[in-house]
Design a protein around this motif. Structure first.
Motif, mmCIF file in Angstrom:
data_model
loop_
_atom_site.group_PDB
_atom_site.id
_atom_site.type_symbol
_atom_site.label_atom_id
_atom_site.label_comp_id
_atom_site.label_asym_id
_atom_site.label_seq_id
_atom_site.Cartn_x
_atom_site.Cartn_y
_atom_site.Cartn_z
ATOM 1 N N ASP A 3 45.195 38.856 33.165
ATOM 2 C CA ASP A 3 44.558 37.566 32.902
ATOM 3 C C ASP A 3 45.564 36.527 32.428
ATOM 4 O O ASP A 3 45.453 35.340 32.770
ATOM 5 N N LYS A 294 34.131 33.027 40.339
ATOM 6 C CA LYS A 294 32.777 33.452 39.945
ATOM 7 C C LYS A 294 32.157 34.316 41.039
ATOM 8 O O LYS A 294 31.476 35.300 40.758
ATOM 9 N N GLY A 297 33.155 37.797 40.889
ATOM 10 C CA GLY A 297 32.580 38.571 39.802
ATOM 11 C C GLY A 297 33.073 38.197 38.414
ATOM 12 O O GLY A 297 32.724 38.873 37.441
ATOM 13 N N PHE A 298 33.883 37.145 38.324
ATOM 14 C CA PHE A 298 34.303 36.690 36.993
ATOM 15 C C PHE A 298 33.085 36.041 36.322
ATOM 16 O O PHE A 298 32.493 35.133 36.886
ATOM 17 N N SER A 299 32.738 36.525 35.153
ATOM 18 C CA SER A 299 31.517 36.045 34.490
ATOM 19 C C SER A 299 31.746 34.652 33.897
ATOM 20 O O SER A 299 32.889 34.272 33.624
ATOM 21 N N PRO A 300 30.678 33.891 33.666
ATOM 22 C CA PRO A 300 30.837 32.562 33.049
ATOM 23 C C PRO A 300 31.614 32.600 31.723
ATOM 24 O O PRO A 300 32.516 31.767 31.528
ATOM 25 N N PRO A 301 31.326 33.556 30.801
ATOM 26 C CA PRO A 301 32.121 33.566 29.556
ATOM 27 C C PRO A 301 33.613 33.806 29.815
ATOM 28 O O PRO A 301 34.473 33.260 29.129
ATOM 29 N N ARG A 302 33.902 34.620 30.844
ATOM 30 C CA ARG A 302 35.312 34.906 31.137
ATOM 31 C C ARG A 302 36.001 33.658 31.712
ATOM 32 O O ARG A 302 37.157 33.373 31.392
#
Lengths: 385, 231
Positions: A3, A294, A297-302
């Motif tokens: 990341d 997104k 699969g990257f989540s909104p918080p991430r």
């Protein structure tokens, strides 16, 4: 890849913009750190003031003197542990621009009242025995590249001798320093008797007295007793703590703290707006990439964390470079400015404040873009129906 | 009998634009079996991409249900949908949508950042995925250094690297010349035949649709005719 790599790559997606932003933030923190160091140096006298040390001045203002006899009377006041006196000499070396901060003092009592001043060269006995001996602080000695034992013709821009001369020849018999770097050692002291006996006018007068009480709890009472002693006399006194005296002295120069706050505040507000706006634009440009992340699969918080981290990283990068440059600059000028600004240096407090501010700055500028990124609608961003 | 991967029940999608309500499709019911390769065809505005978005959980429906392996996905939160997509779906877009700052290998590795795999394992999987789509020799190149066909191969590698159960392809050959398009479609066919990946592909191109096992024609929100078996 992780990341952190992703955040770094996103930050430098547009290298020119990223570099300009880093330079903007660097400038803000350079100003912050340098002005912070100057402010600290100016206030070092206040910060290092002893809690049980009081200063007695002429009540009208500190440029007026008081009779020498006051010294002995104050010594008799209950609660006074030790008392000394000092008189502003206003010296210079060879030319008026070579300012030498100097006082005429009673050496023995002065070193008793200021135990933090430690002789590092020469001996006290010689200093006390010889009238023309002077004690010099390490910073001042280094500033003029003088050597212990050297004779210095010290000229006063206030006082004169009966023959019209303004020069007092002194020998640098003792060099003093202090363990605490914040204690100023950018001045010298000559013997009061040597100075007083040669004065053409204002003899047997002293500038101010410094005394210790041994217990800060009795400061107020001792101060009141001293001032009461000289009520209705030609030279009434005003006694305050050493810290209050230092603060009042600084305020003669204007409200330094307010000026610094305004300058730093203006610089920060401007840069905050520039960086904040640019971050919003930069994230807007990457809306499609955010949507792809997104989709993968990257989540909104991430996503939120990524953008915010990017902003904090940018702030830290610019800020730390600014801080580093400020440290180098201070190292470069601290020697030359030791006379005016003793203890001018980068301190852990300034570093801590700056780093905290960098993180706060990054969070503030990154918050809106991070929220926008988190809320990115994938379908809209991908430009499909 | 084939096992259903997706089950769509009375799925509807409507937009409101000002005072006007626009129906994209209504009451769509269909099943997509595991291992299937479906081409959804239809004119622009027929709702095929919207349908694909429903299957991928990136758009919400107005009513109806989308079941994946028997569980509803249309009522999941954004975060749970993201997790579900990461585990089950690979997307392939018309314009590739690769990250311009990352190399081909890094682009392919992107979905693996959402897994707990070690760096070594991630590298191994990236190499395998790039090998499958025959682009391993370009792993260090950035997207702008690759041709359209090569970029799409990288995008396919990114879609399969996490071993998803379904590949959703939106006009995957729409931006490619015929020869390159055929190569990409052959790759998709290979993934379906050899690796058993379920593929749902939206396309305008009848030649592309021929690579699928069956075609569905969507027009004005309805499937026009009985599906054609091509396999």
């Amino acid at each position: 890849m992780n990341d952190a790599t992703l955040i770094r790559k996103s930050l430098f997606r547009n290298k020119t913009r990223a570099i300009l932003l880093v330079l903007s933030i660097m400038t803000a923190f350079l100003i912050f750190s340098v002005l912070g160091a100057f402010s600290r140096a100016l206030n070092s006298g206040v910060e290092t003031a002893a809690a049980d040390r009081l200063v007695t001045l002429n009540a009208i203002n500190f440029t007026l003197t008081m009779p020498y006899a006051y010294w002995g009377r104050v010594d008799q006041v209950e609660g006074v542990q030790a008392v000394t006196h000092a008189s502003w000499f206003g010296g210079y070396y060879q030319e008026p621009r070579n300012f030498v901060q100097s006082f005429a003092v009673d050496m023995e009592s002065y070193f008793q009242v200021y135990p933090e001043l430690v002789p590092i060269e020469g001996d006290m006995e010689t200093l006390l025995a010889r009238n023309d001996c002077a004690a010099i602080g390490q910073d001042l000695l280094q500033q003029y590249e003088w050597t212990p034992g050297q004779r210095i013709p010290l000229t006063s821009n206030i006082w004169s001798k009966p023959d019209g001369s303004r020069v007092w020849d002194v020998e640098l018999c003792l060099v003093f320093d202090a363990e605490d770097q914040d204690v100023p050692t950018n001045y010298m002291m000559l013997q009061y008797d040597y100075y007083n006996e040669s004065l053409a006018f204002n003899r047997d007068q002293i500038g101010w007295m410094i005394l210790t009480t041994g217990d800060p709890a009795i400061n107020d009472q001792v101060g009141r007793d001293i001032d009461a002693l000289f009520t209705n006399s030609p030279a009434e006194t005003e006694t305050s703590t050493e810290a209050a005296f230092g603060q009042a002295f600084l305020e003669q120069l204007g409200n330094i703290g307010l000026i610094l706050t305004l300058v730093i505040g203006a610089a920060f507000a401007t840069i905050l707006m520039i960086v904040g706006t640019t971050m919003v634009m930069a994230i807007n440009e990457r809306t499609k990439e955010v949507a792809v992340m997104k989709t993968l699969g990257f989540s909104p918080p991430r996503i939120f964390t990524h953008v915010l981290s990017e902003s904090v990283l940018l702030s830290l990068l610019g800020g730390l470079i600014g801080l580093g440059l400020a440290a180098l600059l201070l190292v470069g000028v601290s020697g030359a400015l030791a006379g005016q600004f003793p203890g001018l240096r980068m301190t852990p407090t300034i570093i801590g404040q700056a780093v905290a501010l960098m993180i706060l700055f990054g969070l503030v500028t990154g918050l809106l873009p991070a929220i926008n990124a988190m809320r990115t609608n994938i379908v809209t961003a991908l430009g499909k129906d | 009998m084939a096992e259903a991967l997706y089950q769509l029940n009375n799925l509807s999608k409507r937009y409101t634009r000002g005072k006007e309500s626009i129906t994209i499709f209504s009451d769509l019911t269909m099943t997509i079996d595991k291992g299937d390769f479906i081409a959804i065809m239809g004119p622009s505005g027929s709702g095929k991409t919207t349908l694909l978005n429903q299957l991928g959980g990136i758009d919400s429906s107005s009513s109806g249900e989308v079941l994946f392996e028997g569980s509803r996905i249309d009522n999941l939160s954004q975060s749970r949908l993201a997790k579900w997509r990461a585990a089950n779906v690979g997307f392939i877009f018309q314009f590739y949508n690769l990250m311009p700052t990352l190399t081909a290998a890094q682009n392919v590795e992107l979905p693996l950042l959402l897994t707990n795999l070690s760096g070594k394992e991630r590298k191994r999987r990236v190499a395998t995925a790039l090998g499958i789509v025959k682009i391993a020799d370009r792993s260090g190149h950035r997207p702008r250094q690759l041709s359209g066909g090569q970029q799409q191969r990288v995008a396919i590698a990114r879609a399969i690297v996490a071993d998803p159960k379904v590949l959703l392809c939106d006009e995957p050959t729409g931006d490619l010349d015929r020869t390159t398009a055929d190569e990409v479609l052959q790759t998709l066919q290979l993934l379906n035949n050899e690796l058993g990946k379920t593929i749902v592909m939206v396309t305008h191109d009848p030649s592309a649709a021929k690579y699928a096992r069956r075609e569905l024609h969507l027009d004005k929100g309805r499937f026009l005719e009985a599906e054609a078996e091509l396999a």
